[in-house]
Design a protein around this motif. Structure first.
Motif, PDB file in Angstrom:
ATOM      1  N   GLU A 171      38.319 -25.209  64.826  1.00 49.43           N
ATOM      2  CA  GLU A 171      37.468 -24.092  64.414  1.00 49.43           C
ATOM      3  C   GLU A 171      36.118 -24.061  65.124  1.00 49.43           C
ATOM      4  O   GLU A 171      35.382 -23.073  65.043  1.00 49.43           O
ATOM      5  CB  GLU A 171      37.246 -24.121  62.893  1.00 49.43           C
ATOM      6  CG  GLU A 171      36.476 -25.330  62.369  1.00 49.43           C
ATOM      7  CD  GLU A 171      37.350 -26.528  62.034  1.00 49.43           C
ATOM      8  OE1 GLU A 171      36.959 -27.315  61.155  1.00 49.43           O
ATOM      9  OE2 GLU A 171      38.411 -26.689  62.673  1.00 49.43           O
ATOM     10  N   ARG A 172      35.778 -25.118  65.822  1.00 50.98           N
ATOM     11  CA  ARG A 172      34.450 -25.199  66.432  1.00 50.98           C
ATOM     12  C   ARG A 172      34.189 -24.069  67.442  1.00 50.98           C
ATOM     13  O   ARG A 172      33.166 -23.388  67.372  1.00 50.98           O
ATOM     14  CB  ARG A 172      34.271 -26.553  67.130  1.00 50.98           C
ATOM     15  CG  ARG A 172      34.159 -27.731  66.190  1.00 50.98           C
ATOM     16  CD  ARG A 172      32.772 -27.894  65.656  1.00 50.98           C
ATOM     17  NE  ARG A 172      32.676 -29.021  64.730  1.00 50.98           N
ATOM     18  CZ  ARG A 172      31.537 -29.426  64.174  1.00 50.98           C
ATOM     19  NH1 ARG A 172      30.407 -28.804  64.464  1.00 50.98           N
ATOM     20  NH2 ARG A 172      31.529 -30.433  63.339  1.00 50.98           N
ATOM     21  N   ARG A 173      35.093 -23.894  68.395  1.00 49.69           N
ATOM     22  CA  ARG A 173      34.881 -22.897  69.450  1.00 49.69           C
ATOM     23  C   ARG A 173      34.780 -21.476  68.880  1.00 49.69           C
ATOM     24  O   ARG A 173      33.811 -20.772  69.183  1.00 49.69           O
ATOM     25  CB  ARG A 173      35.972 -22.988  70.509  1.00 49.69           C
ATOM     26  CG  ARG A 173      35.831 -21.944  71.604  1.00 49.69           C
ATOM     27  CD  ARG A 173      36.885 -22.046  72.700  1.00 49.69           C
ATOM     28  NE  ARG A 173      36.390 -22.780  73.862  1.00 49.69           N
ATOM     29  CZ  ARG A 173      36.845 -23.943  74.281  1.00 49.69           C
ATOM     30  NH1 ARG A 173      37.814 -24.544  73.619  1.00 49.69           N
ATOM     31  NH2 ARG A 173      36.343 -24.517  75.356  1.00 49.69           N
ATOM     32  N   PRO A 174      35.735 -20.994  68.066  1.00 48.46           N
ATOM     33  CA  PRO A 174      35.617 -19.620  67.566  1.00 48.46           C
ATOM     34  C   PRO A 174      34.384 -19.391  66.700  1.00 48.46           C
ATOM     35  O   PRO A 174      33.772 -18.321  66.766  1.00 48.46           O
ATOM     36  CB  PRO A 174      36.908 -19.403  66.774  1.00 48.46           C
ATOM     37  CG  PRO A 174      37.470 -20.753  66.523  1.00 48.46           C
ATOM     38  CD  PRO A 174      37.032 -21.610  67.658  1.00 48.46           C
ATOM     39  N   VAL A 175      34.003 -20.380  65.912  1.00 48.50           N
ATOM     40  CA  VAL A 175      32.816 -20.215  65.069  1.00 48.50           C
ATOM     41  C   VAL A 175      31.546 -20.141  65.911  1.00 48.50           C
ATOM     42  O   VAL A 175      30.675 -19.289  65.676  1.00 48.50           O
ATOM     43  CB  VAL A 175      32.711 -21.358  64.037  1.00 48.50           C
ATOM     44  CG1 VAL A 175      31.344 -21.351  63.357  1.00 48.50           C
ATOM     45  CG2 VAL A 175      33.802 -21.234  62.987  1.00 48.50           C
ATOM     46  N   TYR A 176      31.435 -21.008  66.907  1.00 49.30           N
ATOM     47  CA  TYR A 176      30.253 -20.999  67.776  1.00 49.30           C
ATOM     48  C   TYR A 176      30.148 -19.653  68.499  1.00 49.30           C
ATOM     49  O   TYR A 176      29.077 -19.049  68.571  1.00 49.30           O
ATOM     50  CB  TYR A 176      30.352 -22.151  68.770  1.00 49.30           C
ATOM     51  CG  TYR A 176      29.048 -22.540  69.456  1.00 49.30           C
ATOM     52  CD1 TYR A 176      27.808 -22.024  69.079  1.00 49.30           C
ATOM     53  CD2 TYR A 176      29.067 -23.467  70.501  1.00 49.30           C
ATOM     54  CE1 TYR A 176      26.636 -22.413  69.719  1.00 49.30           C
ATOM     55  CE2 TYR A 176      27.907 -23.862  71.152  1.00 49.30           C
ATOM     56  CZ  TYR A 176      26.703 -23.332  70.752  1.00 49.30           C
ATOM     57  OH  TYR A 176      25.538 -23.715  71.388  1.00 49.30           O
ATOM     58  N   HIS A 177      31.280 -19.167  69.005  1.00 51.42           N
ATOM     59  CA  HIS A 177      31.297 -17.859  69.679  1.00 51.42           C
ATOM     60  C   HIS A 177      30.876 -16.745  68.725  1.00 51.42           C
ATOM     61  O   HIS A 177      30.072 -15.873  69.084  1.00 51.42           O
ATOM     62  CB  HIS A 177      32.701 -17.571  70.227  1.00 51.42           C
ATOM     63  CG  HIS A 177      32.972 -18.196  71.555  1.00 51.42           C
ATOM     64  ND1 HIS A 177      33.248 -17.461  72.689  1.00 51.42           N
ATOM     65  CD2 HIS A 177      32.986 -19.497  71.945  1.00 51.42           C
ATOM     66  CE1 HIS A 177      33.436 -18.283  73.719  1.00 51.42           C
ATOM     67  NE2 HIS A 177      33.300 -19.522  73.283  1.00 51.42           N
ATOM     68  N   GLN A 178      31.393 -16.773  67.512  1.00 49.73           N
ATOM     69  CA  GLN A 178      31.076 -15.727  66.543  1.00 49.73           C
ATOM     70  C   GLN A 178      29.597 -15.741  66.161  1.00 49.73           C
ATOM     71  O   GLN A 178      28.942 -14.695  66.140  1.00 49.73           O
ATOM     72  CB  GLN A 178      31.935 -15.893  65.288  1.00 49.73           C
ATOM     73  CG  GLN A 178      31.681 -14.826  64.221  1.00 49.73           C
ATOM     74  CD  GLN A 178      32.510 -15.049  62.973  1.00 49.73           C
ATOM     75  OE1 GLN A 178      33.172 -16.059  62.822  1.00 49.73           O
ATOM     76  NE2 GLN A 178      32.474 -14.082  62.062  1.00 49.73           N
ATOM     77  N   LEU A 179      29.081 -16.917  65.879  1.00 54.10           N
ATOM     78  CA  LEU A 179      27.665 -17.032  65.495  1.00 54.10           C
ATOM     79  C   LEU A 179      26.751 -16.564  66.617  1.00 54.10           C
ATOM     80  O   LEU A 179      25.750 -15.886  66.384  1.00 54.10           O
ATOM     81  CB  LEU A 179      27.344 -18.487  65.133  1.00 54.10           C
ATOM     82  CG  LEU A 179      27.998 -19.036  63.859  1.00 54.10           C
ATOM     83  CD1 LEU A 179      27.767 -20.544  63.758  1.00 54.10           C
ATOM     84  CD2 LEU A 179      27.442 -18.337  62.619  1.00 54.10           C
ATOM     85  N   LEU A 180      27.115 -16.915  67.851  1.00 54.39           N
ATOM     86  CA  LEU A 180      26.294 -16.536  68.997  1.00 54.39           C
ATOM     87  C   LEU A 180      26.387 -15.035  69.257  1.00 54.39           C
ATOM     88  O   LEU A 180      25.364 -14.378  69.518  1.00 54.39           O
ATOM     89  CB  LEU A 180      26.723 -17.332  70.229  1.00 54.39           C
ATOM     90  CG  LEU A 180      25.893 -17.163  71.503  1.00 54.39           C
ATOM     91  CD1 LEU A 180      24.416 -17.402  71.243  1.00 54.39           C
ATOM     92  CD2 LEU A 180      26.398 -18.110  72.591  1.00 54.39           C
ATOM     93  N   SER A 181      27.576 -14.470  69.169  1.00 55.54           N
ATOM     94  CA  SER A 181      27.741 -13.029  69.414  1.00 55.54           C
ATOM     95  C   SER A 181      26.999 -12.192  68.383  1.00 55.54           C
ATOM     96  O   SER A 181      26.525 -11.099  68.677  1.00 55.54           O
ATOM     97  CB  SER A 181      29.224 -12.656  69.417  1.00 55.54           C
ATOM     98  OG  SER A 181      29.787 -12.800  68.128  1.00 55.54           O
ATOM     99  N   GLN A 182      26.862 -12.717  67.162  1.00 59.10           N
ATOM    100  CA  GLN A 182      26.157 -12.006  66.092  1.00 59.10           C
ATOM    101  C   GLN A 182      24.656 -12.283  66.093  1.00 59.10           C
ATOM    102  O   GLN A 182      23.936 -11.745  65.255  1.00 59.10           O
ATOM    103  CB  GLN A 182      26.756 -12.399  64.743  1.00 59.10           C
ATOM    104  CG  GLN A 182      28.186 -11.942  64.548  1.00 59.10           C
ATOM    105  CD  GLN A 182      28.798 -12.459  63.253  1.00 59.10           C
ATOM    106  OE1 GLN A 182      28.259 -13.343  62.590  1.00 59.10           O
ATOM    107  NE2 GLN A 182      29.940 -11.896  62.882  1.00 59.10           N
ATOM    108  N   GLY A 183      24.206 -13.127  67.009  1.00 57.06           N
ATOM    109  CA  GLY A 183      22.789 -13.449  67.085  1.00 57.06           C
ATOM    110  C   GLY A 183      22.304 -14.368  65.985  1.00 57.06           C
ATOM    111  O   GLY A 183      21.098 -14.446  65.710  1.00 57.06           O
TER     112      GLY A 183
END
Length: 239
Positions: A171-183
């Motif tokens: 879950e690390r990669r998708p969560v990091y991407h999501q948090l970053l994309s949402q600012g």
């Protein structure tokens, strides 16, 4: 401890070292090699594990086999009230994994956040894995709250954000991407288990690994889109 021209160093590992790779000392040997002292003093801080006795024993079992002088600092059972003098005597401070949220809270309660910045400014090398990696950055991706991956505000010695265990926990990669994309989190670095980021001051200078296929990653946000760039480490073993 460095007494001349001070070099401020932090070595942040995604995972690895004595607790995750007991038969593979490459990262721990690299850490010791960062110090100019032939027999460096290495202090283990296991706060994030609740000062687990088993974790402390693992540290001593590993580091008594290496050329160094190991010690530890427990906040649950401190051996001294003068943390400042004790920490300033060290050459390397090695922070273990566990619950990063608890680590930050306890360090602030004891004033360890300020003391660690002071010893870093005085040339003591800071390092660690997982929680002991996240803590040095401005923000981190943490699983400190059960069932959730969340953003944690950290010490900010290093700019940006950090995510460990990038290949070890799905879950690390998708969560990091999501948090970053949402600012919701700033740009930063992710590391597979077995990878360490070596910072001089606030600049990333070297990336090394104890596993031949492990990687590091730079994550940036461009117009709400996440750009992930693979960073190839230097493998410390025999190729």
């Amino acid at each position: 401890m460095t007494t001349n021209l001070v070099t401020k160093q932090i070595f942040a590992m995604g995972g690895g070292g004595f607790s995750m790779e007991p038969g593979n000392p490459l990262l721990d040997q690299y850490i010791l090699g960062l110090c100019k002292e032939k027999t460096p003093k290495v202090c283990f801080i296991p706060t994030a594990s609740g000062d687990s006795d088993k974790y402390i024993v693992k540290f001593y079992s590993a580091f008594i086999q290496l050329l160094c002088k190991p010690s530890h600092l427990s906040l649950f059972n401190p051996h001294t009230s003068d943390f400042r003098s004790f920490l300033l005597e060290q050459d390397i401070i090695y922070v273990g994994g566990g619950n990063t949220k608890n680590l930050i809270a306890l360090w602030k309660e004891w004033g360890l956040d300020h003391l660690l910045r002071e010893v870093w400014d005085n040339g003591v090398i800071l390092c660690g894995l997982s929680a002991g990696s996240i803590c040095w950055f401005e923000q981190g991706v943490t699983d400190s709250i059960p069932g959730n991956m969340t953003v944690l505000q950290c010490l900010g010695f290093l700019k940006g954000s950090n995510c460990p265990h990038y290949d070890g926990e799905a879950e690390r990669r998708p969560v990091y991407h999501q948090l970053l994309s949402q600012g919701l989190i700033g740009e930063g670095y992710a590391t597979d288990d077995g990878v360490g980021l070596h910072f001089i001051g606030n600049q990333l200078k070297t990336i090394v690994s104890s596993r031949p296929q492990a990687k590091a990653y730079r994550l940036e946000r461009i117009d709400e889109t996440v750009k992930e760039t693979t960073l190839e480490p230097i493998y410390l073993g025999k190729s």
